[in-house]
Design a protein around this motif. Structure first.
Motif, PDB file in Angstrom:
ATOM      1  N   VAL B 360       8.937  -5.155   2.999  1.00  0.00           N
ATOM      2  CA  VAL B 360       7.928  -4.888   4.041  1.00  0.00           C
ATOM      3  C   VAL B 360       7.772  -6.149   4.900  1.00  0.00           C
ATOM      4  O   VAL B 360       7.761  -6.082   6.132  1.00  0.00           O
ATOM      5  CB  VAL B 360       6.584  -4.463   3.390  1.00  0.00           C
ATOM      6  CG1 VAL B 360       5.479  -4.440   4.420  1.00  0.00           C
ATOM      7  CG2 VAL B 360       6.738  -3.097   2.738  1.00  0.00           C
ATOM      8  N   LEU B 361       7.692  -7.307   4.217  1.00  0.00           N
ATOM      9  CA  LEU B 361       7.556  -8.573   4.948  1.00  0.00           C
ATOM     10  C   LEU B 361       8.764  -8.809   5.853  1.00  0.00           C
ATOM     11  O   LEU B 361       8.614  -9.245   7.011  1.00  0.00           O
ATOM     12  CB  LEU B 361       7.411  -9.725   3.948  1.00  0.00           C
ATOM     13  CG  LEU B 361       7.222 -11.126   4.530  1.00  0.00           C
ATOM     14  CD1 LEU B 361       5.932 -11.211   5.329  1.00  0.00           C
ATOM     15  CD2 LEU B 361       7.208 -12.173   3.422  1.00  0.00           C
ATOM     16  N   ALA B 362       9.951  -8.475   5.340  1.00  0.00           N
ATOM     17  CA  ALA B 362      11.166  -8.654   6.152  1.00  0.00           C
ATOM     18  C   ALA B 362      11.089  -7.786   7.403  1.00  0.00           C
ATOM     19  O   ALA B 362      11.415  -8.243   8.513  1.00  0.00           O
ATOM     20  CB  ALA B 362      12.393  -8.276   5.336  1.00  0.00           C
ATOM     21  N   SER B 363      10.601  -6.559   7.241  1.00  0.00           N
ATOM     22  CA  SER B 363      10.466  -5.668   8.400  1.00  0.00           C
ATOM     23  C   SER B 363       9.490  -6.253   9.414  1.00  0.00           C
ATOM     24  O   SER B 363       9.720  -6.183  10.619  1.00  0.00           O
ATOM     25  CB  SER B 363       9.973  -4.290   7.957  1.00  0.00           C
ATOM     26  OG  SER B 363      10.919  -3.688   7.153  1.00  0.00           O
ATOM     27  N   VAL B 364       8.381  -6.818   8.891  1.00  0.00           N
ATOM     28  CA  VAL B 364       7.381  -7.400   9.797  1.00  0.00           C
ATOM     29  C   VAL B 364       7.982  -8.594  10.550  1.00  0.00           C
ATOM     30  O   VAL B 364       7.806  -8.733  11.766  1.00  0.00           O
ATOM     31  CB  VAL B 364       6.113  -7.826   9.007  1.00  0.00           C
ATOM     32  CG1 VAL B 364       5.128  -8.561   9.907  1.00  0.00           C
ATOM     33  CG2 VAL B 364       5.446  -6.607   8.390  1.00  0.00           C
ATOM     34  N   LEU B 365       8.721  -9.442   9.826  1.00  0.00           N
ATOM     35  CA  LEU B 365       9.332 -10.616  10.471  1.00  0.00           C
ATOM     36  C   LEU B 365      10.344 -10.186  11.533  1.00  0.00           C
ATOM     37  O   LEU B 365      10.409 -10.765  12.612  1.00  0.00           O
ATOM     38  CB  LEU B 365      10.015 -11.505   9.422  1.00  0.00           C
ATOM     39  CG  LEU B 365       9.087 -12.290   8.494  1.00  0.00           C
ATOM     40  CD1 LEU B 365       9.891 -13.064   7.462  1.00  0.00           C
ATOM     41  CD2 LEU B 365       8.205 -13.243   9.285  1.00  0.00           C
ATOM     42  N   ILE B 366      11.127  -9.164  11.195  1.00  0.00           N
ATOM     43  CA  ILE B 366      12.119  -8.682  12.156  1.00  0.00           C
ATOM     44  C   ILE B 366      11.405  -8.080  13.381  1.00  0.00           C
ATOM     45  O   ILE B 366      11.803  -8.287  14.518  1.00  0.00           O
ATOM     46  CB  ILE B 366      13.072  -7.655  11.491  1.00  0.00           C
ATOM     47  CG1 ILE B 366      13.931  -8.371  10.438  1.00  0.00           C
ATOM     48  CG2 ILE B 366      13.971  -6.980  12.511  1.00  0.00           C
ATOM     49  CD1 ILE B 366      14.634  -7.451   9.481  1.00  0.00           C
ATOM     50  N   TRP B 367      10.314  -7.366  13.109  1.00  0.00           N
ATOM     51  CA  TRP B 367       9.521  -6.793  14.204  1.00  0.00           C
ATOM     52  C   TRP B 367       8.994  -7.923  15.109  1.00  0.00           C
ATOM     53  O   TRP B 367       9.075  -7.834  16.333  1.00  0.00           O
ATOM     54  CB  TRP B 367       8.371  -5.986  13.601  1.00  0.00           C
ATOM     55  CG  TRP B 367       7.329  -5.536  14.572  1.00  0.00           C
ATOM     56  CD1 TRP B 367       7.417  -4.488  15.439  1.00  0.00           C
ATOM     57  CD2 TRP B 367       6.041  -6.117  14.779  1.00  0.00           C
ATOM     58  NE1 TRP B 367       6.261  -4.376  16.176  1.00  0.00           N
ATOM     59  CE2 TRP B 367       5.395  -5.366  15.784  1.00  0.00           C
ATOM     60  CE3 TRP B 367       5.360  -7.193  14.203  1.00  0.00           C
ATOM     61  CZ2 TRP B 367       4.111  -5.659  16.230  1.00  0.00           C
ATOM     62  CZ3 TRP B 367       4.084  -7.473  14.645  1.00  0.00           C
ATOM     63  CH2 TRP B 367       3.468  -6.729  15.652  1.00  0.00           C
ATOM     64  N   LEU B 368       8.461  -8.973  14.477  1.00  0.00           N
ATOM     65  CA  LEU B 368       7.971 -10.125  15.255  1.00  0.00           C
ATOM     66  C   LEU B 368       9.102 -10.728  16.083  1.00  0.00           C
ATOM     67  O   LEU B 368       8.930 -11.068  17.254  1.00  0.00           O
ATOM     68  CB  LEU B 368       7.415 -11.206  14.306  1.00  0.00           C
ATOM     69  CG  LEU B 368       5.951 -11.064  13.910  1.00  0.00           C
ATOM     70  CD1 LEU B 368       5.599 -12.119  12.872  1.00  0.00           C
ATOM     71  CD2 LEU B 368       5.046 -11.206  15.134  1.00  0.00           C
ATOM     72  N   GLY B 369      10.257 -10.864  15.435  1.00  0.00           N
ATOM     73  CA  GLY B 369      11.437 -11.397  16.123  1.00  0.00           C
ATOM     74  C   GLY B 369      11.846 -10.533  17.295  1.00  0.00           C
ATOM     75  O   GLY B 369      12.217 -11.028  18.365  1.00  0.00           O
ATOM     76  N   GLU B 370      11.728  -9.211  17.102  1.00  0.00           N
ATOM     77  CA  GLU B 370      12.059  -8.258  18.179  1.00  0.00           C
ATOM     78  C   GLU B 370      11.090  -8.399  19.346  1.00  0.00           C
ATOM     79  O   GLU B 370      11.487  -8.417  20.509  1.00  0.00           O
ATOM     80  CB  GLU B 370      11.969  -6.827  17.623  1.00  0.00           C
ATOM     81  CG  GLU B 370      13.181  -6.394  16.852  1.00  0.00           C
ATOM     82  CD  GLU B 370      14.276  -5.910  17.786  1.00  0.00           C
ATOM     83  OE1 GLU B 370      14.099  -4.878  18.425  1.00  0.00           O
ATOM     84  OE2 GLU B 370      15.301  -6.610  17.866  1.00  0.00           O
TER      85      GLU B 370
END
Lengths: 65, 485
Positions: B360-370
């Motif tokens: 979930v954290l990885a998804s959030v980080l990727i979302w932030l990166g996006e």
């Protein structure tokens, strides 16, 4: 507990110190064999309870016979 | 000859010679026989060394020289030669004194046990275990049946379209919609990776591993590969962290502290970071390569070669301290289904609890990166390296995921594969590079803690360069030979 690698039998209390400092210790409930360091899985609580329940039924059945 | 003399253990000739020399030199009183004192000295007992240094004065230097000479002469370490000689003596006494009626099946188990430890029969047996246990069960059943069902039928056909529709209908903010659903959403990517791809594969692996563990095969495997491991500066004891590494490399790195010498611990940490895929990574890689036996052979051959070559190289570079390994092998037994199922369940539960928040954290980080454009910039930066090893630019995403979690990166590759982005050669190059690729964050932190920042950062850089270097060479060789996998 019995180590799956070297066969040593040990208690949970004897094994715990080996996990000191592991960042995954919060999630991981494994115990380390005090002799060889292999990780051994503890029995889940519900399995222990199930065994105790099964044991008491069996003991009752034996006593009745 | 008295009974006590008859029962004295006879050690290999260099040890006996050293014992004779040392016992004549010992003049002090130790409350033990001179032969016992000499044996403890030869086995490097620190307390005995301190005592002898104190009581024998300058003679200690002569004794130390005898010990050094003996170590150089002996083919195996003293720590190994002494218990082996004792065990042989014990076996001889027991055979002469005890008549044992072996229970039915014990003789067969003993014979199978010996076959497992003999290099000529043990190696084909190991290959059979790997073929049926990993390739057929994890790669075939786990990936082919379970993952396929969960991915295609459950998530792709039902869960993801439903979540996307729900989010599009009820969430007015585009940024939050992207966080929860669509390409990199917590549910559509993070949860899907965890539940539909990684969990079934690690479950299949944990099932096979529990059977191997419950049967008592692991200590026999340790005995079988002890000789090979000694060539790369390790001993059979290193089977423990290496085997556990196939479950989780982070915990295995921590377990490497059980190894006897600093040299062994460094080599094991390096090999765990480089060439031992964790359960999820291994499962996804087997899923990717399932149905392509030639590709599996190339992948396994390259990883085994890298493992042996880097281990051998590290053993040559690091100062020589020969490891010892000696263990009593517990009895071989038929695995019990209840034990196997409980172990599989417990491991899967622990694993899921560990990875779900991280995914979930990885998804959030990727979302932030996006959202910030950082992700696209990173993909752009990594793309030339990925292109150099013959992979499409989109593979950069999987390698960026891999920095965060190895299994997340492998799951990213799985997505690209199912989208038809790879041919056979690219698939092998991608799986080899990702297997060798840098350790995940947790493993890296443990490596710093256990081996020190300098060693850990050195390993990180080495692994990074070596992984892409190997991918580059492999791609060039396979393309040059015109191989299609």
């Amino acid at each position: 507990m019995r180590c799956d690698f070297c066969g040593t039998v040990f208690t949970e209390a004897e094994a715990r110190p080996a996990c000191t400092g592991c960042p995954l210790a919060g999630v991981c409930k494994k115990r380390k064999c005090p002799r060889c360091g292999y990780e051994v899985l503890p029995e889940p609580k519900w399995v222990k309870a199930l065994k105790a329940w099964g044991g008491s039924i069996f003991a009752g059945y034996k006593a009745n016979r | 000859m008295s009974a006590s003399q008859a029962e004295v253990v006879t050690y290999p000739e260099p040890i006996e010679k050293a014992l004779a020399q040392i016992t004549t030199l010992l003049k002090g009183s130790y409350g033990l026989s001179p032969r016992t004192v000499a044996l403890l000295l030869l086995q490097d007992d620190p307390e005995m060394h301190d005592l002898v240094k104190e009581r024998e004065g300058s003679t200690y230097q002569t004794i130390a020289a005898i010990i050094d000479r003996t170590r150089e002469t002996l083919r195996e370490p003293v720590d190994e030669a002494v218990p082996v000689a004792r065990q042989q003596k014990i076996a001889a006494i027991a055979a002469a004194a005890v008549t044992e009626t072996a229970p039915a099946g014990a003789a067969l188990a003993d014979r199978i046990s010996r076959l497992m430890m003999n290099p000529w029969t043990g190696t084909p047996l190991l290959l059979l275990v790997l073929y049926f246990g990993l390739y057929k069960f994890v790669g075939g059943f786990g990936a082919g049946t379970v993952v396929d069902f969960l991915e295609s039928t459950v998530f792709d056909a039902h869960v993801n379209p439903w979540v996307n529709r729900l989010v599009d209908t009820y969430v007015p903010w585009a940024a939050i919609r992207e966080l929860l659903a669509h390409d990199y959403g917590i549910i559509t990517l993070g949860l899907r990776y965890a539940v539909a791809i990684v969990l079934p594969l690690v479950g299949a692996f944990f099932f096979v591993f529990a059977i191997i563990e419950d049967s008592g095969y692991l200590p026999r495997l340790a005995m079988l590969i002890d000789r090979v491991f000694k060539m790369i500066g390790l001993s059979g004891r290193a089977v423990i962290p290496m085997t556990l590494g196939f479950g989780c490399d982070t915990m295995a790195t921590l377990v490497s502290r059980i190894l006897e010498t600093r040299r062994e611990r460094i080599i094991a940490t390096l090999l765990l970071a480089l060439a031992i895929p964790c359960s999820a990574q291994l499962g996804v890689i087997l899923a990717l390569l399932a149905g392509r036996p030639a590709a599996v052979l190339v992948w396994a051959g390259v990883i085994a070669l890298v493992f042996l070559f880097v281990g051998w190289l590290a053993a040559q570079i690091l100062p020589d301290e020969r490891p010892t390994f000696y263990m009593e092998v517990p009895p071989l037994r038929l695995p019990r289904l209840t034990n196997v199922l409980i172990k599989t369940y417990t491991r899967m539960r622990m694993y899921f609890l560990e990875i779900l928040p991280l995914f979930v954290l990885a998804s959030v980080l990727i979302w932030l990166g996006e959202m910030t454009g950082l992700f696209a910039a990173l993909v752009q930066a990594v793309a030339p390296v990925v292109r150099a090893i013959g992979l499409p630019d989109q593979a950069a995403v999987a390698f960026l995921f891999g920095f965060f979690r190895r299994d997340y990166g492998a799951a990213g590759l799985y997505d690209l594969y199912t989208a038809g982005q790879f041919d056979g050669v690219q698939l092998v190059v991608a799986t080899v590079t990702l297997t060798l690729f840098v350790p995940c964050i947790a493993q890296f932190i443990v490596a710093i803690k256990e081996r020190g920042a300098r060693v850990a950062f050195g390993m990180f850089l080495f692994v990074l360069v070596f992984a892409f270097g190997t991918g580059y060479i492999l791609n060039a060789v396979l393309r040059l030979l015109g191989v299609s996998l």
